[in-house]
Design a protein around this motif. Structure first.
Motif, PDB file in Angstrom:
ATOM      1  N   VAL A   9       0.187  -2.443   2.432  1.00 54.73           N
ATOM      2  CA  VAL A   9       0.184  -2.942   3.654  1.00 54.73           C
ATOM      3  C   VAL A   9       0.415  -4.602   3.590  1.00 54.73           C
ATOM      4  CG1 VAL A   9      -1.801  -1.497   4.484  1.00 54.73           C
ATOM      5  CG2 VAL A   9      -2.267  -3.507   3.144  1.00 54.73           C
ATOM      6  N   ASP A  10       0.805  -5.047   4.730  1.00 54.18           N
ATOM      7  CA  ASP A  10       1.053  -6.437   4.904  1.00 54.18           C
ATOM      8  C   ASP A  10       0.116  -7.039   6.068  1.00 54.18           C
ATOM      9  OD1 ASP A  10       3.817  -6.977   7.133  1.00 54.18           O
ATOM     10  OD2 ASP A  10       2.235  -5.476   7.093  1.00 54.18           O
ATOM     11  N   THR A  11      -1.314  -6.703   5.960  1.00 51.31           N
ATOM     12  CA  THR A  11      -2.366  -6.809   6.880  1.00 51.31           C
ATOM     13  C   THR A  11      -2.210  -8.236   7.519  1.00 51.31           C
ATOM     14  OG1 THR A  11      -3.587  -5.432   5.606  1.00 51.31           O
ATOM     15  CG2 THR A  11      -4.878  -6.479   7.163  1.00 51.31           C
ATOM     16  N   ASP A  14      -2.087  -4.360  13.207  1.00 49.62           N
ATOM     17  CA  ASP A  14      -1.971  -2.921  13.243  1.00 49.62           C
ATOM     18  C   ASP A  14      -2.373  -2.247  11.701  1.00 49.62           C
ATOM     19  OD1 ASP A  14       0.441  -3.964  12.450  1.00 49.62           O
ATOM     20  OD2 ASP A  14       1.735  -2.054  13.111  1.00 49.62           O
ATOM     21  N   ASP A  15      -1.997  -3.242  10.522  1.00 48.47           N
ATOM     22  CA  ASP A  15      -2.422  -2.758   9.395  1.00 48.47           C
ATOM     23  C   ASP A  15      -3.864  -2.545   9.177  1.00 48.47           C
ATOM     24  OD1 ASP A  15      -0.133  -4.583   9.318  1.00 48.47           O
ATOM     25  OD2 ASP A  15       0.317  -3.423   7.300  1.00 48.47           O
ATOM     26  N   SER A  16      -4.424  -3.304   9.884  1.00 52.92           N
ATOM     27  CA  SER A  16      -5.962  -3.230   9.844  1.00 52.92           C
ATOM     28  C   SER A  16      -6.538  -2.118  10.382  1.00 52.92           C
ATOM     29  CB  SER A  16      -6.371  -4.615  10.723  1.00 52.92           C
ATOM     30  OG  SER A  16      -6.030  -5.821  10.075  1.00 52.92           O
ATOM     31  N   GLY A  38       4.410 -10.240   3.998  1.00 54.72           N
ATOM     32  CA  GLY A  38       5.040  -9.714   5.132  1.00 54.72           C
ATOM     33  C   GLY A  38       4.688 -10.505   6.625  1.00 54.72           C
ATOM     34  N   ASN A  39       3.762  -9.834   7.166  1.00 52.68           N
ATOM     35  CA  ASN A  39       2.991 -10.499   8.356  1.00 52.68           C
ATOM     36  C   ASN A  39       2.535 -11.869   8.077  1.00 52.68           C
ATOM     37  OD1 ASN A  39       3.597  -8.452  10.327  1.00 52.68           O
ATOM     38  ND2 ASN A  39       1.722  -7.161   9.625  1.00 52.68           N
ATOM     39  N   VAL A  40       1.915 -11.907   6.918  1.00 54.12           N
ATOM     40  CA  VAL A  40       1.386 -13.146   6.375  1.00 54.12           C
ATOM     41  C   VAL A  40       1.631 -13.029   4.911  1.00 54.12           C
ATOM     42  CG1 VAL A  40      -0.085 -13.879   8.144  1.00 54.12           C
ATOM     43  CG2 VAL A  40      -0.863 -12.253   6.110  1.00 54.12           C
ATOM     44  N   CYS A 123       3.281   3.300   2.987  1.00 53.28           N
ATOM     45  CA  CYS A 123       3.585   1.878   3.056  1.00 53.28           C
ATOM     46  C   CYS A 123       3.804   1.622   4.390  1.00 53.28           C
ATOM     47  CB  CYS A 123       4.892   1.873   2.440  1.00 53.28           C
ATOM     48  SG  CYS A 123       4.946   2.151   0.631  1.00 53.28           S
ATOM     49  N   THR A 124       2.775   0.454   4.999  1.00 60.27           N
ATOM     50  CA  THR A 124       3.035   0.119   6.249  1.00 60.27           C
ATOM     51  C   THR A 124       3.312  -1.498   6.397  1.00 60.27           C
ATOM     52  OG1 THR A 124       0.623  -0.836   6.487  1.00 60.27           O
ATOM     53  CG2 THR A 124       1.110   1.562   6.786  1.00 60.27           C
ATOM     54  N   GLY A 125       3.892  -2.035   5.261  1.00 63.57           N
ATOM     55  CA  GLY A 125       4.618  -3.370   5.264  1.00 63.57           C
ATOM     56  C   GLY A 125       6.054  -3.194   4.376  1.00 63.57           C
ATOM     57  N   HIS A 267       1.983   0.755  15.347  1.00 58.85           N
ATOM     58  CA  HIS A 267       2.908   1.399  14.283  1.00 58.85           C
ATOM     59  C   HIS A 267       2.188   1.883  13.068  1.00 58.85           C
ATOM     60  CE1 HIS A 267       5.986  -1.342  16.238  1.00 58.85           C
ATOM     61  NE2 HIS A 267       5.143  -2.143  16.000  1.00 58.85           N
ATOM     62  N   ASP A 268       1.163   1.053  12.460  1.00 59.07           N
ATOM     63  CA  ASP A 268       0.683   1.627  11.230  1.00 59.07           C
ATOM     64  C   ASP A 268      -0.501   2.487  11.357  1.00 59.07           C
ATOM     65  OD1 ASP A 268       0.945  -2.015  10.155  1.00 59.07           O
ATOM     66  OD2 ASP A 268       2.367  -0.365  10.278  1.00 59.07           O
ATOM     67  N   PRO A 269      -1.359   2.429  12.422  1.00 60.90           N
ATOM     68  CA  PRO A 269      -2.481   3.726  12.327  1.00 60.90           C
ATOM     69  C   PRO A 269      -1.888   4.833  12.571  1.00 60.90           C
ATOM     70  CG  PRO A 269      -2.649   2.229  14.238  1.00 60.90           C
ATOM     71  CD  PRO A 269      -1.853   1.458  13.401  1.00 60.90           C
TER      72      PRO A 269
HETATM   73 CA    CA Z   1       2.407  -3.478   8.772  1.00 60.07          CA
END
Ligand code: CA
Ligand code: RIB
Length: 355
Positions: A9-11, A14-16, A38-40, A123-125, A267-269
């Motif tokens: 993940v790239d929390t 939505d990764d959360s 990614g996101n951060v 994989c969500t990132g 997207h991620d959930p």
């Molecule tokens: Ca993500």
């Protein structure tokens, strides 16, 4: 039967929710979490992962730190989308849990080798750490039971450039390594791809947050709105609902700011739900590749559905789903889990901050 998952993940807001969804799912067992830049930045992703695990009173789950940069290009992050720390307006309690001693790539390889044919990769990132793991262990596609990726855009505009989806855009070289590596996967092990084509139909709205709070038995029931100031914070009695509300409200503000509506694409959930239950999605096989040299299109994902390239399919792209069915399931699972984890929050004066 619990499905054993390696989560990357790239929390991220939505990764959360994807992480909370898996923690709330009796048919899921998270074997390890890879924290991908990614996101951060990766270090912040790892802190966010540890913080959510602690807040959710989850069992000890390994959180490994990923590479600081993509394979070949400088890291680009998007705090304007997910908030200064990647979790929107949420100010998560600092975690006391610690990150793993081994890297994210090492964790991918070690877990896959220890559980051959058993593990589901999600994989969500960006795919940086999975690509690094593939360099260490080229047999990974055969060692994993299945791979699910949130990423790409096919017959759909990008969300980062006119052609590119964020996760692929951040590290296109890594995405190409992954799609090429899975080209030899047998049909039942082709990666499942949840691209923007489908995930931008998964529109979370304030009413979903209300249903979540109600399901969790949280008080007060709050209605977030675009006129809420950035300083507003949820006063929900249930801590999971409180911090989730603060996280998602930032994402609502972001989409609202781009005239997409006061909503957030989950997207991620959605990818997590499909990973646990592929029956939620209709798919079509395709040969997927990544443009690396285009002047305007570098980082775009291309799908050949008709065999024009003369190469066998290497992916199953999700082409249909029922968003209502997904939200019903997500709300039931996360809401029930939040109520179970925090059963007896005092009704009345919430412990949270005033709005
Ligand atoms: Ca993500
Ligand atoms: O393009 C959407 C994807 O990029 C999601 O996974 C979001 O969290 C960001 O990582």
């Amino acid at each position: 039967m619990r499905q054993r998952i390696i989560l990357d993940v790239d929390t991220g807001v939505d990764d959360s929710l994807a992480l909370l969804y898996l923690l709330a799912s009796p048919d899921a067992e998270i074997m390890g979490i890879a924290s991908t830049a990614g996101n951060v930045p990766a270090a912040q992703v790892a802190i966010n992962n540890l913080a959510w695990l602690e807040l959710a009173r989850a069992p000890e789950i390994e959180v490994a730190l990923g590479a600081a940069e993509p394979l070949e290009i400088p890291l680009r992050t998007t705090e304007d989308t997910h908030g200064p720390h990647g979790v929107g307006y949420a100010e998560l309690p600092a975690p006391t849990r610690r990150i793993s001693q081994r890297s994210a790539a090492r964790m991918w390889v070690d877990l896959a080798r220890r559980h051959p044919g058993e593990l589901l990769g999600l994989c969500t990132g960006p795919l940086t750490n999975l690509a690094l793991a593939l360099r260490e262990e080229p047999e990974l596609p055969r060692l994993l039971r299945r791979l699910v990726i949130m990423g790409g855009a096919f017959d759909h505009p990008g969300n980062t450039t006119p052609t590119n989806e964020w996760n692929i855009h951040v590290d296109p070289e890594a995405a190409k390594v992954v799609f090429d590596a899975f080209s030899a996967a047998p049909p039942d092990r082709r990666p499942l791809i949840c691209a923007l084509d489908i995930t931008e139909t998964i529109e979370m709205r304030p009413a979903h947050l209300i249903r979540l709070a109600e399901r969790a038995g949280s008080h007060p029931i709050e209605t977030v709105s675009p006129i809420d100031p950035p300083t507003a914070r949820s006063a929900a009695s249930n801590p999971i609902i409180r911090y989730l509300t603060d996280a998602v409200r930032f994402y609502f503000d972001f989409h609202h700011g781009y005239d997409l509506g006061y909503l957030a694409h989950m997207h991620d959930p959605f990818a997590a739900a499909v990973a646990l239950d592929p029956a939620l999605a209709r798919t079509r096989p395709a040969t997927v590749d990544v443009e690396l040299t285009g002047t305007l299109t570098r980082g775009a994902t291309i799908a050949d559905r008709a065999g024009m390239w003369g190469r066998p399919p290497n992916a199953d792209i999700v082409v249909g789903t029922d968003p209502v069915r997904f939200f019903d399931r997500m709300i039931a699972r996360i809401g029930d889990h939040a109520r179970t984890v925090y059963p007896g929050e005092p009704i009345g004066e919430p412990v949270g901050r005033r709005r």
